[in-house]
Design a protein around this motif. Structure first.
Motif, PDB file in Angstrom:
ATOM      1  N   THR A  84       0.986  -1.160   0.142  1.00 37.70           N
ATOM      2  CA  THR A  84      -0.054   0.019   0.021  1.00 37.70           C
ATOM      3  C   THR A  84       0.957   1.302  -0.071  1.00 37.70           C
ATOM      4  N   HIS A  85       2.151   1.141   0.600  1.00 39.62           N
ATOM      5  CA  HIS A  85       2.870   2.344   0.467  1.00 39.62           C
ATOM      6  C   HIS A  85       4.583   2.066   1.048  1.00 39.62           C
ATOM      7  N   GLY A  86       5.345   2.794   1.027  1.00 38.88           N
ATOM      8  CA  GLY A  86       6.641   2.576   1.235  1.00 38.88           C
ATOM      9  C   GLY A  86       7.232   2.670   2.635  1.00 38.88           C
ATOM     10  N   ILE A 107       3.213  -5.617  -6.270  1.00 37.71           N
ATOM     11  CA  ILE A 107       2.555  -4.817  -7.039  1.00 37.71           C
ATOM     12  C   ILE A 107       2.228  -3.477  -5.865  1.00 37.71           C
ATOM     13  N   GLY A 108       2.499  -2.180  -6.465  1.00 38.04           N
ATOM     14  CA  GLY A 108       2.345  -1.071  -5.910  1.00 38.04           C
ATOM     15  C   GLY A 108       2.612   0.069  -6.770  1.00 38.04           C
ATOM     16  N   SER A 109       2.659   1.334  -6.066  1.00 40.32           N
ATOM     17  CA  SER A 109       2.856   2.587  -6.754  1.00 40.32           C
ATOM     18  C   SER A 109       4.092   2.762  -7.221  1.00 40.32           C
ATOM     19  N   GLN A 110       4.591   3.799  -7.989  1.00 35.88           N
ATOM     20  CA  GLN A 110       5.991   3.979  -8.514  1.00 35.88           C
ATOM     21  C   GLN A 110       6.927   4.016  -7.101  1.00 35.88           C
ATOM     22  N   LEU A 111       6.641   5.024  -6.324  1.00 37.63           N
ATOM     23  CA  LEU A 111       7.619   5.297  -5.214  1.00 37.63           C
ATOM     24  C   LEU A 111       7.791   4.057  -4.305  1.00 37.63           C
ATOM     25  N   THR A 112       6.642   3.567  -4.025  1.00 39.91           N
ATOM     26  CA  THR A 112       6.764   2.234  -3.204  1.00 39.91           C
ATOM     27  C   THR A 112       7.626   1.283  -3.726  1.00 39.91           C
ATOM     28  N   LEU A 113       7.353   0.826  -4.965  1.00 37.69           N
ATOM     29  CA  LEU A 113       8.240  -0.083  -5.679  1.00 37.69           C
ATOM     30  C   LEU A 113       9.497   0.385  -5.812  1.00 37.69           C
ATOM     31  N   VAL A 271      19.795   8.944   2.826  1.00 33.60           N
ATOM     32  CA  VAL A 271      20.515   9.407   1.428  1.00 33.60           C
ATOM     33  C   VAL A 271      19.793   8.600   0.285  1.00 33.60           C
ATOM     34  N   ARG A 272      19.813   7.289   0.434  1.00 32.74           N
ATOM     35  CA  ARG A 272      19.116   6.422  -0.609  1.00 32.74           C
ATOM     36  C   ARG A 272      17.812   6.761  -1.049  1.00 32.74           C
ATOM     37  N   ASN A 273      16.972   6.969   0.194  1.00 31.93           N
ATOM     38  CA  ASN A 273      15.533   7.166  -0.327  1.00 31.93           C
ATOM     39  C   ASN A 273      15.381   8.698  -0.663  1.00 31.93           C
ATOM     40  N   MET A 274      16.079   9.685  -0.338  1.00 25.17           N
ATOM     41  CA  MET A 274      15.917  10.971  -0.956  1.00 25.17           C
ATOM     42  C   MET A 274      16.443  11.153  -2.292  1.00 25.17           C
ATOM     43  N   ALA A 275      17.374  10.284  -2.957  1.00 27.50           N
ATOM     44  CA  ALA A 275      17.988  10.202  -3.982  1.00 27.50           C
ATOM     45  C   ALA A 275      17.037   9.663  -4.849  1.00 27.50           C
ATOM     46  N   ILE A 276      16.216   8.553  -4.455  1.00 26.13           N
ATOM     47  CA  ILE A 276      15.222   7.863  -5.263  1.00 26.13           C
ATOM     48  C   ILE A 276      14.216   8.966  -5.320  1.00 26.13           C
ATOM     49  N   ALA A 277      13.406   9.584  -4.327  1.00 26.65           N
ATOM     50  CA  ALA A 277      12.504  10.477  -4.564  1.00 26.65           C
ATOM     51  C   ALA A 277      12.771  11.573  -5.272  1.00 26.65           C
ATOM     52  N   ALA A 278      14.104  12.026  -5.319  1.00 24.24           N
ATOM     53  CA  ALA A 278      14.402  13.174  -6.176  1.00 24.24           C
ATOM     54  C   ALA A 278      14.272  12.683  -7.723  1.00 24.24           C
ATOM     55  N   LYS A 279      14.895  11.695  -7.853  1.00 27.11           N
ATOM     56  CA  LYS A 279      14.971  11.084  -9.328  1.00 27.11           C
ATOM     57  C   LYS A 279      13.555  10.759  -9.738  1.00 27.11           C
ATOM     58  N   LEU A 280      12.682  10.400  -9.096  1.00 34.93           N
ATOM     59  CA  LEU A 280      11.195  10.118  -9.712  1.00 34.93           C
ATOM     60  C   LEU A 280      10.239  11.356  -9.433  1.00 34.93           C
ATOM     61  N   GLY A 281      10.661  12.404  -9.107  1.00 30.53           N
ATOM     62  CA  GLY A 281      10.058  13.803  -9.273  1.00 30.53           C
ATOM     63  C   GLY A 281       9.324  13.858  -7.971  1.00 30.53           C
ATOM     64  N   TYR A 282       9.182  13.149  -6.927  1.00 29.48           N
ATOM     65  CA  TYR A 282       8.571  13.322  -5.534  1.00 29.48           C
ATOM     66  C   TYR A 282       9.253  14.416  -4.465  1.00 29.48           C
TER      67      TYR A 282
END
Length: 563
Positions: A84-86, A107-113, A271-282
């Motif tokens: 349902t979420h990350g 199965i999940g949303s873009q950020l969750t996966l 560091v890891r999660n914020m890099a992912i969030a920034a890359k995906l535009g969140y």
């Protein structure tokens, strides 16, 4: 009368035709390790697979997993895991499940996966994934899943509506009804209303804030508080939050830009999660605001913000190490530390220890109790009431919360007009069958805690934890004695050594003759005695004496050798 799981283990009946079975394996009566199994026509669908973080009475434990034993011999029947979420309490146990079968679809949303794929990469697992978004409908075996946008303290959260021949189930995941979310993505109440019109036979609903009256404060109210605190700070600012709280980090970045400060992320997961969030535009990262932690020392203190993990007092997280003085960031006089998070039940003492440690080092500590630096990600009582009135579900099963939260949620449901007999108060391992609009608790399966301790998974038992608590609280005594098998006389000893008993070993001189006499008597009384029986004699004698004389109950390890 509200349905409640009966005490004791009751084997559920064979699953009837056109009946949906629901078995929560975590998240009921606790904040964490959320996992629910749905069964239909011999196939299994899992919603969430999270971890629970250990409390102080579970020493040495790193994580607590759901108990997979219920599905362990049926992994080939699993058609998918809906996430349902990350947050860790919803995805953290996925690597341990995929160790058992690594091709279970996720199965999940873009950020969750994206978050779970990064975590699985550390476990060297490449998953099979399906990215979904709100309004999307997908079929997995006998389960048709429709996804609904919900607002939470992490972007891209989804509720899931599961259609089956046994009935329709709406599972909210974690959610709230923030009307002014930072990303503009509200909980889709119009979608909820459409599902209510279609018919919700069973509503699995987040209970975490069910005992909080009214409505949860909007995330947007945090920004002005942070901006004000940043304006008052003279030296470094350290903000601690969950490493997946993208919205909170966004507001820290915004406040830093406003006050001409640079931001460094501290902690591997941050560091890891914020890099992912920034890359995906969140996460919107303004130009030139981020700096590497190793370059922070070249900046003036009044130009630095450190965005750190460790808001829950985790012993190895960055903030805990700063408080203990064993991190490269040395917190000192004039620094401002902001704990921008809630207290997960069970973590209170650990967090207060950190606050005290930081205060001793001269830092100014700001937390939820002194300023509006955190709002919850969960719906309060008023929001839950809206949901019940919009959906008018036939049956309700409160999930995600301690017992007090589940009961509070049940009372809200009843106040909305749902009959008490249609409200199910369950436990981890409860078995619920849904058919023809009727949900009933039909049994209970074994469902314990599975402890992760270093590389060990499931090897540590509650008995082991009891031994660890005893060692930590009461200490350890070993007694070594050599007995002549033929004569029953003591050849050597008793040699007594104690650790953590806070007494000099000389205190045991008084009991040594009594141990020797009891051993000699036991040897002479029976020719077929065993070494174990002699050791039990020693344990009883010294245990009784230590309890009476020293008022202690240490771990006692007697060793009796026969010569």
């Amino acid at each position: 009368m509200t349905q409640m799981t009966e005490p004791g283990l009751r084997t559920p009946p064979k699953l009837a035709k056109d009946t949906l079975r629901i078995v929560p394996l975590g998240g009921i009566g606790e904040i964490g390790r959320n996992m629910t199994v749905f069964e239909m026509d011999g196939k299994l669908l899992i919603v969430d697979c999270g971890v629970l973080f250990p409390e102080e009475d579970q020493p040495g434990v790193d994580l607590i997993l759901p108990d997979f034993s219920y599905i362990e011999d049926r992994l080939e029947d699993v058609v998918g895991v809906v996430l349902t979420h990350g947050h860790e309490d919803h995805i953290g146990a996925v690597p341990y499940l995929l160790r058992l079968r690594n091709d279970i679809p996720l199965i999940g949303s873009q950020l969750t996966l994206a978050f779970i794929e990064a975590k699985l990469a550390e476990h060297r697992i490449k998953p099979w994934t399906l990215t979904v978004k709100e309004e999307q409908v997908e079929k997995f075996g006998p389960f048709e899943c429709e996804f609904v946008a919900v607002n939470h303290s992490i972007p891209d959260a989804l509720a899931v509506f599961i259609r089956t021949a046994g009935g329709n189930v709406l599972h909210t995941g974690d959610f709230k009804m923030d009307q002014l979310p930072l990303d503009g993505r509200t909980t889709d109440l119009r979608h909820f209303a459409r599902l209510g019109e279609e018919g919700v036979d069973l509503f699995l609903v987040d209970s975490t804030n069910a005992d909080v009256p009214g409505f949860t404060t909007s995330e947007a109210e945090i920004g002005p508080t942070l901006e004000s605190l940043f304006g008052k700070a003279d030296k470094r600012i350290i903000v601690a939050s969950f490493s997946s709280h993208v919205h909170r980090v966004q507001q820290v970045l915004n406040a830093a830009v406003l006050h001409n400060r640079k931001v460094a992320f501290v902690g591997r997961s941050m560091v890891r999660n914020m890099a992912i969030a920034a890359k995906l535009g969140y996460l919107n990262v303004p130009d030139n605001v981020l700096v590497d932690l190793k370059n922070v020392g070249t900046l003036p203190d009044n130009k630095v913000v450190l965005m750190s993990t460790g808001s829950q007092g985790e012993p190895m997280a960055a903030l805990s190490r700063m408080a203990n003085g064993d991190h490269k960031i040395a917190v000192g006089k004039g620094d401002t530390v902001i704990l921008a998070s809630s207290l997960i039940p069970g973590n209170e003492n650990a967090v207060f220890r950190i606050i005290n440690g930081l205060l001793k080092r001269g830092a100014d500590v700001i937390h939820k109790g002194t300023a509006k630096v955190h709002v919850s990600g969960h719906a309060a009582a008023g929001e839950l009431l809206y949901c019940y009135n919009i959906l008018t579900p036939k049956n309700v099963m409160p999930v995600h919360g301690e017992t007090r939260h589940l009961i509070a949620n049940a009372k809200i449901a009843q106040s909305s007009g749902i009959a008490a007999e249609n409200i199910l108060l369950t436990d981890d391992g409860s078995v619920i069958d849904l058919a023809n609009g009727v949900a009933r608790i039909v049994g209970q399966v074994e469902c314990g805690f599975v402890y992760v301790d270093g590389q060990s998974v499931g090897e540590i038992t509650d008995a082991d934890l009891k031994d660890r608590r005893t060692l930590g609280d009461e200490g350890f005594i070993s007694i070594i004695t050599v007995v002549n098998r033929a004569t029953g006389k003591i050849v050597s000893g008793p040699d007594i050594h104690a650790r953590g008993v806070a007494e000099d070993d000389a205190v045991f001189d008084e009991i040594k003759p009594k141990i020797a006499a009891a051993l000699e008597e036991a040897v002479m009384a029976s020719t077929d005695h065993t070494t174990h029986q002699l050791q039990q004699v020693v344990r009883r004698v010294i245990g009784t004496w230590v309890n009476r004389k020293l008022r202690r109950r240490p771990m006692i390890i007697p060793v009796v050798l026969e010569a």
